[in-house]
Design a protein around this motif. Sequence first.
Motif, PDB file in Angstrom:
ATOM      1  N   PHE A 153       0.845  -1.200   0.000  1.00 52.77           N
ATOM      2  CA  PHE A 153       0.000   0.000   0.000  1.00 52.77           C
ATOM      3  C   PHE A 153       0.880   1.250   0.000  1.00 52.77           C
ATOM      4  N   GLN A 154       1.937   1.243   0.792  1.00 56.21           N
ATOM      5  CA  GLN A 154       2.855   2.388   0.859  1.00 56.21           C
ATOM      6  C   GLN A 154       3.633   2.531  -0.448  1.00 56.21           C
ATOM      7  N   ALA A 155       4.069   1.391  -0.998  1.00 55.92           N
ATOM      8  CA  ALA A 155       4.842   1.424  -2.248  1.00 55.92           C
ATOM      9  C   ALA A 155       3.981   1.898  -3.420  1.00 55.92           C
ATOM     10  N   LEU A 156       2.670   1.773  -3.273  1.00 61.25           N
ATOM     11  CA  LEU A 156       1.772   2.133  -4.380  1.00 61.25           C
ATOM     12  C   LEU A 156       1.291   3.578  -4.336  1.00 61.25           C
ATOM     13  N   GLN A 157       1.631   4.303  -3.283  1.00 59.47           N
ATOM     14  CA  GLN A 157       1.149   5.687  -3.188  1.00 59.47           C
ATOM     15  C   GLN A 157       1.658   6.487  -4.388  1.00 59.47           C
ATOM     16  N   GLY A 158       0.760   7.131  -5.080  1.00 59.37           N
ATOM     17  CA  GLY A 158       1.130   7.939  -6.235  1.00 59.37           C
ATOM     18  C   GLY A 158       1.351   7.134  -7.504  1.00 59.37           C
ATOM     19  N   GLU A 159       1.182   5.825  -7.432  1.00 58.00           N
ATOM     20  CA  GLU A 159       1.395   4.971  -8.609  1.00 58.00           C
ATOM     21  C   GLU A 159       0.052   4.595  -9.225  1.00 58.00           C
ATOM     22  N   LYS A 160       0.085   4.221 -10.487  1.00 61.56           N
ATOM     23  CA  LYS A 160      -1.145   3.788 -11.155  1.00 61.56           C
ATOM     24  C   LYS A 160      -1.189   2.268 -11.232  1.00 61.56           C
ATOM     25  N   GLU A 161      -2.385   1.724 -10.987  1.00 64.29           N
ATOM     26  CA  GLU A 161      -2.576   0.279 -10.983  1.00 64.29           C
ATOM     27  C   GLU A 161      -2.137  -0.355 -12.300  1.00 64.29           C
ATOM     28  N   LYS A 162      -2.382   0.370 -13.407  1.00 63.17           N
ATOM     29  CA  LYS A 162      -2.084  -0.217 -14.722  1.00 63.17           C
ATOM     30  C   LYS A 162      -0.587  -0.420 -14.944  1.00 63.17           C
ATOM     31  N   ASN A 163       0.249   0.207 -14.129  1.00 59.37           N
ATOM     32  CA  ASN A 163       1.700   0.065 -14.296  1.00 59.37           C
ATOM     33  C   ASN A 163       2.307  -1.077 -13.495  1.00 59.37           C
ATOM     34  N   ILE A 164       1.458  -1.766 -12.706  1.00 59.13           N
ATOM     35  CA  ILE A 164       1.995  -2.833 -11.847  1.00 59.13           C
ATOM     36  C   ILE A 164       2.272  -4.092 -12.662  1.00 59.13           C
ATOM     37  N   GLU A 165       3.456  -4.618 -12.511  1.00 62.30           N
ATOM     38  CA  GLU A 165       3.801  -5.898 -13.124  1.00 62.30           C
ATOM     39  C   GLU A 165       3.396  -7.030 -12.165  1.00 62.30           C
ATOM     40  N   ARG A 166       3.842  -6.917 -10.916  1.00 62.18           N
ATOM     41  CA  ARG A 166       3.447  -7.922  -9.921  1.00 62.18           C
ATOM     42  C   ARG A 166       3.762  -7.433  -8.518  1.00 62.18           C
ATOM     43  N   LEU A 167       3.102  -8.079  -7.564  1.00 68.43           N
ATOM     44  CA  LEU A 167       3.390  -7.855  -6.150  1.00 68.43           C
ATOM     45  C   LEU A 167       4.358  -8.948  -5.700  1.00 68.43           C
ATOM     46  N   ILE A 168       5.289  -8.593  -4.844  1.00 68.83           N
ATOM     47  CA  ILE A 168       6.207  -9.593  -4.295  1.00 68.83           C
ATOM     48  C   ILE A 168       6.071  -9.565  -2.781  1.00 68.83           C
ATOM     49  N   LEU A 169       5.378 -10.580  -2.250  1.00 66.04           N
ATOM     50  CA  LEU A 169       5.224 -10.678  -0.795  1.00 66.04           C
ATOM     51  C   LEU A 169       6.455 -11.363  -0.230  1.00 66.04           C
ATOM     52  N   THR A 170       6.990 -10.827   0.863  1.00 66.92           N
ATOM     53  CA  THR A 170       8.114 -11.504   1.500  1.00 66.92           C
ATOM     54  C   THR A 170       7.603 -12.392   2.630  1.00 66.92           C
ATOM     55  N   ALA A 171       8.287 -13.516   2.821  1.00 64.47           N
ATOM     56  CA  ALA A 171       7.947 -14.465   3.887  1.00 64.47           C
ATOM     57  C   ALA A 171       9.209 -14.757   4.684  1.00 64.47           C
ATOM     58  N   SER A 172       9.087 -14.663   6.007  1.00 62.66           N
ATOM     59  CA  SER A 172      10.274 -14.944   6.837  1.00 62.66           C
ATOM     60  C   SER A 172      10.583 -16.440   6.843  1.00 62.66           C
ATOM     61  N   GLY A 173       9.539 -17.250   6.640  1.00 63.57           N
ATOM     62  CA  GLY A 173       9.721 -18.694   6.649  1.00 63.57           C
ATOM     63  C   GLY A 173       9.256 -19.345   7.944  1.00 63.57           C
ATOM     64  N   GLY A 174       8.990 -18.536   8.962  1.00 65.61           N
ATOM     65  CA  GLY A 174       8.440 -19.072  10.208  1.00 65.61           C
ATOM     66  C   GLY A 174       9.440 -19.886  11.008  1.00 65.61           C
ATOM     67  N   SER A 175       8.932 -20.552  12.024  1.00 65.59           N
ATOM     68  CA  SER A 175       9.786 -21.236  13.001  1.00 65.59           C
ATOM     69  C   SER A 175      10.596 -22.395  12.405  1.00 65.59           C
ATOM     70  N   PHE A 176      10.107 -22.984  11.318  1.00 69.64           N
ATOM     71  CA  PHE A 176      10.745 -24.209  10.807  1.00 69.64           C
ATOM     72  C   PHE A 176      11.392 -24.030   9.438  1.00 69.64           C
ATOM     73  N   ARG A 177      11.763 -22.809   9.116  1.00 68.82           N
ATOM     74  CA  ARG A 177      12.223 -22.548   7.753  1.00 68.82           C
ATOM     75  C   ARG A 177      13.482 -23.325   7.383  1.00 68.82           C
ATOM     76  N   ASP A 178      14.296 -23.707   8.378  1.00 65.39           N
ATOM     77  CA  ASP A 178      15.529 -24.418   8.054  1.00 65.39           C
ATOM     78  C   ASP A 178      15.384 -25.930   8.161  1.00 65.39           C
ATOM     79  N   ARG A 179      14.164 -26.405   8.356  1.00 69.35           N
ATOM     80  CA  ARG A 179      13.966 -27.859   8.476  1.00 69.35           C
ATOM     81  C   ARG A 179      13.407 -28.440   7.187  1.00 69.35           C
ATOM     82  N   THR A 180      13.786 -29.671   6.897  1.00 64.44           N
ATOM     83  CA  THR A 180      13.202 -30.383   5.759  1.00 64.44           C
ATOM     84  C   THR A 180      11.847 -30.946   6.191  1.00 64.44           C
ATOM     85  N   ARG A 181      11.099 -31.504   5.244  1.00 69.65           N
ATOM     86  CA  ARG A 181       9.814 -32.100   5.608  1.00 69.65           C
ATOM     87  C   ARG A 181      10.003 -33.243   6.606  1.00 69.65           C
TER      88      ARG A 181
END
Length: 380
Positions: A153-181
């Motif tokens: 929302f902050q990054a989009l201030q003053g920008e036009k929707e038609k110019n957006i290529e994509r949103l990139i959500l960041t994820a910390s990975g949570g408590s188990f990010r370094d574990r395998t299945r």
Amino acid sequence: MKRISLLGATGSIGIQTLDVIREHPEEFELVSMSAGRNMELTRKIITEFLPELVSVQEKDDAERLKADFPQVKIVYGLEGLEEAAVFHKADILVNAVLGSVGLGPTLGAIRSGKAIAIANKETLVTAGHIVMEEAKRYNVPILPVDSEHSAIFQALQGEKEKNIERLILTASGGSFRDRTREELQGVTKADALNHPNWSMGAKITIDSATMMNKGLEVIEAHWLFSLPYDDISVILHRESIIHSMVEFHDTSIMAQLGTPDMKVPIQYALTYPDRLPLVSGKRLNLAEIGRLHFTEMDFNRFRCLKFAYEAGRAGGTMPAVMNAANEAAVASFLDDRITFLQIEDLIERAMESHSTIENPDLETIQEVDKETRRYVKSLL
Ligand code: NDP
Ligand code: MG
């Protein structure tokens, strides 16, 4: 002076919203609130902030509060929650209640013309089409509190929707990010509740560990920014310093950075389009951090993220099914009734056994929500 109605005042986001209100007494006033079952904290909040209306979950608790705070209007249950949300003196609703119970009150507040600061992501996930349509009809802003969506929302201030290529959500990975299945077999509740970066309520901390939180956020982003799922991506970023980004057609990427502190997006939703100093916050020291890391998301490792894209693309009632199954499964995990990996199995089975109903109304969504919880319970 903005007058605030705060749902979920005793929760993690609720408490931090109260911090923001306390730190800016000239700007904000708490006029109504809701709590669940934490009466000790509810009493403290009433004593400090003197709201005019308070809703709690249980009737017994409401009766006791009435006796002790005769000057406050005390209500209870789902009806009470809605009454707190539409309280006539409030300008803005901060919805920080947990789970799909937040939906009715959000719609009520929109129809009463209140601005909505939305933390309760389950509301947008289950009924984004209704919420956004009603917000448009009543001309009220839906202001994101979730840090990723606030960043976008902050990054989009003053920008036009038609110019957006994509949103990139960041994820910390949570408590188990370094574990395998394999390493996820037999992990405990305590392990899962130990998030490396953020301090949050129990349910969302588990959702972060399963990556369902990011899945819910992908659907949330779809509704908030009205973009197709193909234009919403997720990247693993372990430091949680970049809270999310927007890429434009010209390849420019706008990012919002900050320390992992929910008070920043909460306060921005309350002050938008203005900003106020953060009274008790830490400034970001980039030299101290030194490096930021990014890794591609692994959909086989984090199956819940895959389910969320599937549910979002299926549309209709499917996101509500996924959400209800997740709420029921996480509650069972927190009750020590199922293992960590069973959470995803239950969600998968609930989604597989459901045929999507297109363009559902509120009643259908609520019925599907109940049905799914019953189904998940029957599998336990
Ligand atoms: P918590 O579990 O800490 O707090 C939830 C709040 O809702 C509490 O006030 C609780 O009351 C109340 N509550 C729970 N169930 C009910 C119910 N059935 N009826 C009425 N009140 C109820 O949650 P969080 O603050 O972590 O999260 C709240 C929302 O914000 C969630 O939707 C979450 O996904 C979202 N969110 C949270 C973030 C965070 O950093 N925590 C970040 C981004 C989004 P009580 O405790 O008194 O029983
Ligand atoms: Mg978030």
